[in-house]
Every structure is written in structure tokens, then in C-alpha cells.
Design an enzyme around this catalytic site. Structure first.
Site, PDB file in Angstrom:
ATOM      1  N   ASN A   1       0.761  -1.021  -0.051  1.00 39.61           N
ATOM      2  CA  ASN A   1       0.120   0.043  -0.059  1.00 39.61           C
ATOM      3  C   ASN A   1       1.155   1.413  -0.241  1.00 39.61           C
ATOM      4  OD1 ASN A   1      -1.638   1.985   0.588  1.00 39.61           O
ATOM      5  ND2 ASN A   1      -2.003   1.558   2.692  1.00 39.61           N
TER       6      ASN A   1
ATOM      7  N   LYS B   1       0.146   4.512  -0.196  1.00 45.79           N
ATOM      8  CA  LYS B   1      -0.409   5.417   0.608  1.00 45.79           C
ATOM      9  C   LYS B   1      -0.172   6.715  -0.545  1.00 45.79           C
ATOM     10  CE  LYS B   1       0.179   3.181   4.869  1.00 45.79           C
ATOM     11  NZ  LYS B   1       0.195   3.562   6.248  1.00 45.79           N
TER      12      LYS B   1
ATOM     13  N   HIS C   1      -9.500   1.617   4.709  1.00 43.89           N
ATOM     14  CA  HIS C   1      -8.143   1.679   5.387  1.00 43.89           C
ATOM     15  C   HIS C   1      -8.382   2.704   6.670  1.00 43.89           C
ATOM     16  CE1 HIS C   1      -4.171   2.694   6.443  1.00 43.89           C
ATOM     17  NE2 HIS C   1      -3.796   1.600   5.671  1.00 43.89           N
TER      18      HIS C   1
ATOM     19  N   GLU D   1      -6.629   4.977   7.702  1.00 49.68           N
ATOM     20  CA  GLU D   1      -6.542   6.345   7.380  1.00 49.68           C
ATOM     21  C   GLU D   1      -7.513   7.053   6.795  1.00 49.68           C
ATOM     22  OE1 GLU D   1      -2.716   5.710   5.441  1.00 49.68           O
ATOM     23  OE2 GLU D   1      -1.859   5.079   7.554  1.00 49.68           O
TER      24      GLU D   1
ATOM     25  N   GLU E   1      -5.584  -4.829  10.510  1.00 50.27           N
ATOM     26  CA  GLU E   1      -4.625  -3.650  10.550  1.00 50.27           C
ATOM     27  C   GLU E   1      -5.002  -2.963  11.897  1.00 50.27           C
ATOM     28  OE1 GLU E   1      -2.501  -2.656   6.756  1.00 50.27           O
ATOM     29  OE2 GLU E   1      -4.144  -1.411   7.063  1.00 50.27           O
TER      30      GLU E   1
ATOM     31  N   GLY F   1       2.626   2.279  10.720  1.00 49.35           N
ATOM     32  CA  GLY F   1       3.551   3.223  10.533  1.00 49.35           C
ATOM     33  C   GLY F   1       4.331   3.471  11.845  1.00 49.35           C
TER      34      GLY F   1
ATOM     35  N   SER G   1       3.387  -2.314  10.268  1.00 50.17           N
ATOM     36  CA  SER G   1       4.592  -2.469  10.483  1.00 50.17           C
ATOM     37  C   SER G   1       5.300  -3.888  10.073  1.00 50.17           C
ATOM     38  CB  SER G   1       5.018  -2.129  11.970  1.00 50.17           C
ATOM     39  OG  SER G   1       4.765  -0.731  12.207  1.00 50.17           O
TER      40      SER G   1
HETATM   41  P1  PGA Z   1       2.948   0.027   7.738  1.00 50.28           P
HETATM   42  O1  PGA Z   1       1.412   0.539   6.854  1.00 50.28           O
HETATM   43  O2  PGA Z   1       3.216  -1.170   6.861  1.00 50.28           O
HETATM   44  O3  PGA Z   1       3.802   1.348   7.170  1.00 50.28           O
HETATM   45  O4  PGA Z   1       2.667  -0.014   8.856  1.00 50.28           O
HETATM   46  C1  PGA Z   1       0.590  -0.515   6.702  1.00 50.28           C
HETATM   47  C2  PGA Z   1      -0.784   0.046   6.065  1.00 50.28           C
HETATM   48  O5  PGA Z   1      -1.288   1.031   6.615  1.00 50.28           O
HETATM   49  O6  PGA Z   1      -1.310  -0.676   5.195  1.00 50.28           O
END
Ligand code: PGA
Length: 254
Positions: free
Chosen positions: A10, A12, A96, A98, A168, A174, A214
Site C-alpha cells: 500500500n 499511500k 483503510h 487512514e 490492521e 507506521g 509495521s
Molecule cells: P505500515 O502500513 O506497513 O507502514 O505500518 C500498513 C498499512 O497502513 O497498510
């Protein structure tokens, strides 16, 4: 039941079309060499078409990171399932955290987006996850149950069987602090049980439940070794060809 592992990046809000094409040019032979797993990249809307063209001739799946449920209309700034398809992409991430946190995506909206994605034949990756205070207050499974039920509302068992669910935990995204493999497995077992209750064993057994938060080359194999974890959704570590390559090449125990 054995499910084909699903390993997705992903991106982003990172990478222009040019950067996407460069990445995929280097990466697509890796995807082609791993026939026992599905490998996907969710790219920014502006890079969809270039990415899909760059991936042509390889099994690499290209997807969007969001969509709106109407097919077209006066909805400034949005993109629809037919537009994603028209750009040559075949997958879309929905709900997601976010999007839920910053852009008002509720379970109800997620369900509408999911129906729209399925209606146009896109492979949906539906995300659920608890935040830190919900986990600390022992509410993880309640929160996930509510999100799952609301996000998949109205889905037939047949349609459900074709989707991917991504667990998630928000506190792991992140932050560099992934869920332990045990924590993730426990949630995946719970989600599968809830899916069975809702859609029946046959459909639920086919749904791939992947983990995100992560994921790095160092922890990917350990997470994938869990029996109920059918793949990974990778944010930060999918932005570099070498780290994403190591992750998708991780051994998968099934
Ligand atoms: P990350 O994000 O691997 O940077 O923690 C995962 C995601 O938001 O899909």
C-alpha cells in the site's frame, strides 16, 4: 483449507507515475517468479494507469487505495470503480484506517464502497482494526466484530468468498511496532469465526485474511507462519524494491 497467500503493498500518498513505472519495471519479474502467491500494489490514483501498463504481461495485481460508490456524477475529487477498471487496475483497498480516521469512512460507507467494487469486478481488500485505547481497554474483539459486520453488511456468501479482509491494528500502522504473531493470530482466528457465523463455513474458509501494520523483511516470515494469516498488507516497507521483494519472497507455511 489452503488459501493462496495474498501479499500487497500500500503505497499511500507516495510515488508519481514515473516513480511507479520505475519500481514496477524492477519488481515485476519478482512477482512473476512467485506463482504460488498473489502479489499486489495499491498505488495512488494518479499512477494507476501507468502502473497497470508497467505491470502488463506479469501477474502483478495493480489496485487503487479507495473509491466512491457512485459510477459517475458531480462528486469532485472522487474516483469510481469503472474508472479504476478503465485505468487497467483490478483491486481496491476499502476502509483503510487512514480513510476512517481522516476522511470520514464509516462502516456504512465501507459497505457501499464494497458493493460498488464487487459490482464492477474489482477485488476488494476490506480493512478493519482497533486503535490503541480500544486494545488497552480490552475492546479489541468487540470493535472488530462491529467493524466487520458493518463493513460487510448486505454481502452474499458467494460474494464474501471472493474478498480479502485485512486486519490492521491502528496502533501498529507506521509505528514500527507490529502486533506479535500471537496477537495477530488470535484476532485472525476470531475474524474467521465471525465470518463463518455470518457467511457459513464454505465461504468463510475461502476468504483470505491478511495482516498489516509495521510488516518488515525481518518479521514477515514469522507473521506468515501463523496458520490463520493468509498474507500481508505492507505500507512503508513496500516503497523500496529490495524490502518489498524480501517480504514477498518470505516462506509461507499455510
Ligand atoms: P505500515 O502500513 O506497513 O507502514 O505500518 C500498513 C498499512 O497502513 O497498510
Amino acid at each position: 483449507m489452503s488459501r493462496k497467500p495474498f501479499l500487497a503493498g500500500n503505497w499511500k500518498m507516495f510515488k508519481t507515475g514515473e516513480q511507479a513505472a520505475e519500481f514496477i519495471g524492477q519488481f515485476k519479474s519478482v512477482a512473476a517468479s512467485l506463482g504460488d502467491r498473489d502479489i499486489a500494489l495499491a498505488v495512488p490514483a494518479t499512477a494507476l494507469e501507468t502502473a497497470a501498463k508497467a505491470a502488463q504481461g506479469s501477474p502483478l495485481i495493480i489496485g487503487a487505495q479507495n473509491l466512491f460508490w457512485e459510477k459517475e456524477g458531480a462528486f469532485t475529487g472522487e474516483i469510481s470503480a469503472p474508472m479504476i477498471k478503465g485505468a487497467g487496475a483490478t483491486m481496491v483497498i476499502i476502509g483503510h484506517s487512514e480513510r476512517r480516521q481522516f476522511f470520514g469512512d464509516t462502516d456504512e460507507k465501507v459497505a457501499k464502497k464494497l458493493a460498488a467494487a464487487l459490482a464492477d469486478g474489482l477485488l476488494p481488500v476490506v480493512c478493519v482494526g482497533e486503535n490503541l485505547s480500544e486494545r488497552e481497554n480490552g475492546k479489541t474483539l468487540d470493535v472488530l466484530s462491529t467493524q466487520l459486520t458493518g463493513s460487510l453488511a448486505g454481502l452474499s456468501a458467494e460474494a464474501a468468498a471472493s474478498i480479502v479482509v485485512a486486519y490492521e491494528p491502528v496502533w501498529a500502522i507506521g509505528t514500527g511496532k507490529s502486533a506479535s504473531e500471537g496477537e495477530a493470530q488470535e484476532v485472525h482466528v476470531f475474524l474467521r469465526r465471525r465470518l463463518k457465523e455470518t457467511f457459513g463455513a464454505e465461504a468463510a474458509d475461502r476468504i483470505r485474511i491478511i495482516y498489516g501494520g509495521s510488516v518488515k523483511p525481518e518479521n514477515a516470515a514469522l507473521i506468515l507462519a501463523q496458520s490463520e494469516i493468509d498474507g500481508l498488507l505492507v505500507g512503508g516497507a513496500s516503497l523500496k524494491v529490495d524490502s518489498f521483494t524480501k517480504i514477498v519472497q518470505s516462506p509461507y507455511a499455510g
